[in-house]
Scaffold this motif. Structure first.
Motif, PDB file in Angstrom:
ATOM      1  N   ILE A 106      10.973  -6.373  -2.079  1.00 57.43           N
ATOM      2  CA  ILE A 106      12.300  -6.012  -2.388  1.00 57.43           C
ATOM      3  C   ILE A 106      12.819  -4.604  -1.779  1.00 57.43           C
ATOM      4  O   ILE A 106      14.001  -4.363  -1.823  1.00 57.43           O
ATOM      5  CB  ILE A 106      12.755  -6.154  -3.914  1.00 57.43           C
ATOM      6  CG1 ILE A 106      11.949  -4.847  -4.692  1.00 57.43           C
ATOM      7  CG2 ILE A 106      12.669  -7.425  -4.690  1.00 57.43           C
ATOM      8  CD1 ILE A 106      12.458  -4.717  -6.206  1.00 57.43           C
ATOM      9  N   SER A 107      11.844  -4.248  -1.220  1.00 62.59           N
ATOM     10  CA  SER A 107      12.274  -2.712  -0.251  1.00 62.59           C
ATOM     11  C   SER A 107      12.887  -3.179   0.795  1.00 62.59           C
ATOM     12  O   SER A 107      12.875  -4.175   1.374  1.00 62.59           O
ATOM     13  CB  SER A 107      10.737  -2.182   0.160  1.00 62.59           C
ATOM     14  OG  SER A 107       9.968  -2.924   1.016  1.00 62.59           O
ATOM     15  N   SER A 108      13.436  -2.147   1.487  1.00 58.58           N
ATOM     16  CA  SER A 108      14.266  -2.262   2.529  1.00 58.58           C
ATOM     17  C   SER A 108      13.538  -2.452   3.709  1.00 58.58           C
ATOM     18  O   SER A 108      13.746  -3.025   4.653  1.00 58.58           O
ATOM     19  CB  SER A 108      15.212  -0.867   2.744  1.00 58.58           C
ATOM     20  OG  SER A 108      14.035   0.183   3.018  1.00 58.58           O
ATOM     21  N   TYR A 112       0.900  -1.079  -0.165  1.00 62.29           N
ATOM     22  CA  TYR A 112       0.048  -0.150  -0.128  1.00 62.29           C
ATOM     23  C   TYR A 112       0.894   1.325  -0.089  1.00 62.29           C
ATOM     24  O   TYR A 112       0.392   2.429  -0.460  1.00 62.29           O
ATOM     25  CB  TYR A 112      -1.008   0.009   1.128  1.00 62.29           C
ATOM     26  CG  TYR A 112      -1.843   1.169   1.314  1.00 62.29           C
ATOM     27  CD1 TYR A 112      -2.720   1.400   0.496  1.00 62.29           C
ATOM     28  CD2 TYR A 112      -1.373   2.226   2.471  1.00 62.29           C
ATOM     29  CE1 TYR A 112      -3.517   2.654   0.698  1.00 62.29           C
ATOM     30  CE2 TYR A 112      -2.120   3.453   2.513  1.00 62.29           C
ATOM     31  CZ  TYR A 112      -3.358   3.557   1.706  1.00 62.29           C
ATOM     32  OH  TYR A 112      -3.942   4.888   1.670  1.00 62.29           O
ATOM     33  N   ILE A 113       1.854   1.232   0.835  1.00 61.96           N
ATOM     34  CA  ILE A 113       2.991   2.353   0.762  1.00 61.96           C
ATOM     35  C   ILE A 113       3.525   2.521  -0.599  1.00 61.96           C
ATOM     36  O   ILE A 113       3.695   3.678  -1.085  1.00 61.96           O
ATOM     37  CB  ILE A 113       4.014   2.327   1.930  1.00 61.96           C
ATOM     38  CG1 ILE A 113       3.190   2.199   3.261  1.00 61.96           C
ATOM     39  CG2 ILE A 113       5.217   3.151   1.949  1.00 61.96           C
ATOM     40  CD1 ILE A 113       4.231   2.033   4.544  1.00 61.96           C
ATOM     41  N   GLN A 114       3.817   1.531  -1.105  1.00 59.70           N
ATOM     42  CA  GLN A 114       4.500   1.330  -2.683  1.00 59.70           C
ATOM     43  C   GLN A 114       3.299   2.334  -3.634  1.00 59.70           C
ATOM     44  O   GLN A 114       3.829   3.175  -4.349  1.00 59.70           O
ATOM     45  CB  GLN A 114       4.809   0.146  -2.998  1.00 59.70           C
ATOM     46  CG  GLN A 114       6.196  -0.540  -2.319  1.00 59.70           C
ATOM     47  CD  GLN A 114       7.235   0.313  -2.622  1.00 59.70           C
ATOM     48  OE1 GLN A 114       7.714   1.012  -3.636  1.00 59.70           O
ATOM     49  NE2 GLN A 114       8.190   0.405  -1.572  1.00 59.70           N
ATOM     50  N   ALA A 115       2.242   1.827  -3.449  1.00 58.09           N
ATOM     51  CA  ALA A 115       1.124   2.549  -4.236  1.00 58.09           C
ATOM     52  C   ALA A 115       0.892   3.927  -3.984  1.00 58.09           C
ATOM     53  O   ALA A 115       0.715   4.738  -5.101  1.00 58.09           O
ATOM     54  CB  ALA A 115      -0.226   1.693  -4.224  1.00 58.09           C
ATOM     55  N   ARG A 116       0.765   4.159  -2.945  1.00 59.87           N
ATOM     56  CA  ARG A 116       0.880   5.914  -2.482  1.00 59.87           C
ATOM     57  C   ARG A 116       1.892   6.598  -2.984  1.00 59.87           C
ATOM     58  O   ARG A 116       1.722   7.721  -3.385  1.00 59.87           O
ATOM     59  CB  ARG A 116       0.458   5.794  -0.954  1.00 59.87           C
ATOM     60  CG  ARG A 116      -0.566   5.345  -0.338  1.00 59.87           C
ATOM     61  CD  ARG A 116      -1.817   6.232  -0.985  1.00 59.87           C
ATOM     62  NE  ARG A 116      -1.953   7.689  -0.230  1.00 59.87           N
ATOM     63  CZ  ARG A 116      -2.218   8.065   0.827  1.00 59.87           C
ATOM     64  NH1 ARG A 116      -2.646   7.490   1.645  1.00 59.87           N
ATOM     65  NH2 ARG A 116      -2.137   9.267   1.103  1.00 59.87           N
ATOM     66  N   THR A 117       2.978   5.788  -2.976  1.00 56.22           N
ATOM     67  CA  THR A 117       4.350   6.470  -3.573  1.00 56.22           C
ATOM     68  C   THR A 117       4.021   7.033  -5.059  1.00 56.22           C
ATOM     69  O   THR A 117       4.733   7.867  -5.201  1.00 56.22           O
ATOM     70  CB  THR A 117       5.431   5.545  -3.275  1.00 56.22           C
ATOM     71  OG1 THR A 117       5.668   5.443  -1.809  1.00 56.22           O
ATOM     72  CG2 THR A 117       6.902   6.377  -3.788  1.00 56.22           C
ATOM     73  N   LEU A 118       3.340   6.246  -5.761  1.00 56.30           N
ATOM     74  CA  LEU A 118       2.955   6.302  -6.993  1.00 56.30           C
ATOM     75  C   LEU A 118       1.805   7.144  -7.243  1.00 56.30           C
ATOM     76  O   LEU A 118       1.635   6.973  -8.626  1.00 56.30           O
ATOM     77  CB  LEU A 118       3.067   4.777  -7.971  1.00 56.30           C
ATOM     78  CG  LEU A 118       4.484   4.239  -7.833  1.00 56.30           C
ATOM     79  CD1 LEU A 118       4.281   2.722  -8.577  1.00 56.30           C
ATOM     80  CD2 LEU A 118       5.666   5.053  -8.383  1.00 56.30           C
ATOM     81  N   ASN A 119       1.377   7.820  -6.300  1.00 54.21           N
ATOM     82  CA  ASN A 119      -0.121   8.493  -6.356  1.00 54.21           C
ATOM     83  C   ASN A 119      -1.077   7.653  -6.740  1.00 54.21           C
ATOM     84  O   ASN A 119      -1.885   8.040  -7.368  1.00 54.21           O
ATOM     85  CB  ASN A 119       0.374   9.512  -7.399  1.00 54.21           C
ATOM     86  CG  ASN A 119       1.399  10.665  -7.019  1.00 54.21           C
ATOM     87  OD1 ASN A 119       1.512  11.067  -5.632  1.00 54.21           O
ATOM     88  ND2 ASN A 119       2.096  11.113  -7.943  1.00 54.21           N
ATOM     89  N   ARG A 120      -1.094   6.473  -6.191  1.00 57.04           N
ATOM     90  CA  ARG A 120      -2.215   5.660  -6.267  1.00 57.04           C
ATOM     91  C   ARG A 120      -2.808   5.229  -5.039  1.00 57.04           C
ATOM     92  O   ARG A 120      -2.152   5.171  -4.104  1.00 57.04           O
ATOM     93  CB  ARG A 120      -1.900   4.390  -7.091  1.00 57.04           C
ATOM     94  CG  ARG A 120      -1.702   4.537  -8.545  1.00 57.04           C
ATOM     95  CD  ARG A 120      -1.550   3.279  -9.453  1.00 57.04           C
ATOM     96  NE  ARG A 120      -0.311   2.688  -9.348  1.00 57.04           N
ATOM     97  CZ  ARG A 120       0.201   1.778  -8.600  1.00 57.04           C
ATOM     98  NH1 ARG A 120      -0.968   0.952  -7.673  1.00 57.04           N
ATOM     99  NH2 ARG A 120       1.258   1.275  -8.459  1.00 57.04           N
TER     100      ARG A 120
END
Length: 437
Positions: free
Chosen positions: A324-326, A303-311
């Motif tokens: 694969i994130s830290s 979800y955080i990855q999606a919000r980073t891409l404005n989704r």
């Protein structure tokens, strides 16, 4: 009135009753997309962690422990004379505790919490020996975290200072009297793997032997690493402390309980997962090895990855990036080591190896092997392509992804609200054309 102690467990061993009693389906998170990404992710994680859908292992374990408590309560309250005698002259007894063990994050503590919800609450009863009504409790829950010895655990139970000069034997006898008087029928001990560092397994052994000497049915929770340490103790300790292990494994990837868990996560997320449920379930299992704690963390990071891409909606690619994130690094190391253990069956990490020789489920091993073969085949295919072929393959994949997405017709711009002048001009133009005819 002593019959109340025996009847308080009636109907609590039924599997369907237990399932209804312990199942937790929290409310959807609602509109969290207007909040900052990290705060919204925190709210989502708290909601997902509330989910508890018991599998067959948890249901059967809870039924077994409640049944043991019911038998103990019935024996201690067979008659008022038997109950009063136990208050003053407890019979010396020793029980072999049940060891609930499994991988970290598999759901052991959640199962214990569910057990506490099933156990009967405080029960008031009256006996001729006492002038005032007495209140019976069904269990004693204790944490071994921070305890310096088994003696300190007893003093906490008795509510006295740990500096008392009474030895452990006297304290144990007093604790037995107190347990019989209060109607306690089950002892639950958690946090065994978080004992004071530097004391080794001797402290753990002392606490477990002290607890087992109370004569109560008992269960304690531990990870695999503690099981390996206890197996290195002498025979007289191992036969008492780890003779009854109950090993909790992750749910199988194709099982109904895992599918139900993923569907419940989608419901609680309030529709924030756009991927197909089957594909999403597969990717989450592959990235978490079926461990609920890791699975929830992976969803939150997606979800955080999606919000980073404005989704605001999670897609499969977000799960890949989250893996694969830290933020998921420590989980990823464990998952990949567990996959290697499933295939090669050897590892130096005691926290990931079952100390009791229980094999990993065959369907989990098949899942891991199939995923490994697929990754090897894809890597071999891509490695055999030339630079030009790789670019062509990449463009074909992009074209396929574009075709999958639904073509949306562009929305016409709004004409806006007409003014009085616009209405007057339109009226003149329309009737002016009529007059010309």
């Amino acid at each position: 009135m002593i019959e109340k102690l025996r009847t308080r467990f009636e109907g609590l061993i039924d599997i369907e009753y237990i399932r209804k009693k312990v199942t937790i389906r929290p409310e959807p998170v609602g509109d969290i997309d207007r909040l900052p990404p990290m705060l919204a992710a925190h709210i989502l994680e708290m909601a997902l962690r509330q989910i508890f859908l018991p599998n067959q292992f948890s249901l059967e374990l809870i039924a077994e422990l409640v049944g043991r408590a019911a038998v103990h309560s019935a024996m201690c309250s067979e008659s008022e004379q038997t109950f009063v005698k136990g208050m003053y002259y407890p019979a010396p007894a020793e029980t072999f505790p049940i060891c609930l063990t499994g991988l970290a994050g598999v759901g052991k503590s959640a199962t214990i919490d569910a057990l506490l919800r099933v156990m009967p609450g405080p029960t008031e009863f009256k006996i001729d020996h006492c002038m005032e009504p007495q209140t019976a409790e069904s269990f004693w829950y204790a944490s071994a975290k921070g305890k310096a010895s088994g003696k300190q655990l007893l003093t906490d139970f008795l509510g006295i200072e740990v500096t008392t000069r009474e030895n452990a034997s006297i304290l144990k006898s007093r604790a037995q009297q107190q347990a019989n008087q209060r109607g306690i029928s089950l002892a639950i001990l958690e946090e065994m793997q978080h004992l004071t560092p530097g004391k080794g397994v001797a402290l753990t052994t002392d606490i477990l032997l002290t607890m087992s000497g109370l004569g109560l049915p008992m269960v304690y929770v531990s990870n695999f690493s503690l099981g390996h340490k206890l197996l290195k103790r002498n025979q007289e300790d191992t036969q008492r402390l780890i003779a009854q292990p109950r090993i909790m494994w992750p749910d199988a990837p194709e099982s109904k309980i895992w599918t139900d868990f993923i569907e419940e996560c989608i419901t609680v997320s309030d529709g924030r997962i756009r991927a197909k449920p089957a594909d999403f379930s597969h990717e989450i299992y592959r990235g978490s090895y079926g461990l609920k704690r890791a699975a929830i963390h992976l969803m939150v990071q997606a979800y955080i990855q999606a919000r980073t891409l404005n989704r605001t909606r999670i897609e499969i690619e977000d799960v890949h990036r989250a893996y694969i994130s830290s933020s998921y690094y420590s989980y990823r190391v464990d998952v990949e080591e567990l996959e290697r253990i499933a295939i090669q069956k050897n590892s130096k990490r005691d926290d990931l190896n079952c100390p009791f020789g229980s094999p990993i489920r065959s369907n989990v091993v098949q899942f891991v092997r199939k995923e490994r073969d697929n990754r090897v085949a894809q890597a071999a295919f891509k490695g055999a392509l030339t630079a030009e072929e790789r670019e062509t393959h990449k463009s074909l994949k992009l074209d396929t992804d574009m075709k999958v997405q639904k073509h949306q017709r562009p929305k016409r711009p709004s004409l806006g609200k007409p003014t009085n002048d616009d209405l007057g001009n339109a009226f003149s133009d329309y009737f002016g054309d009529k007059d010309d005819e």
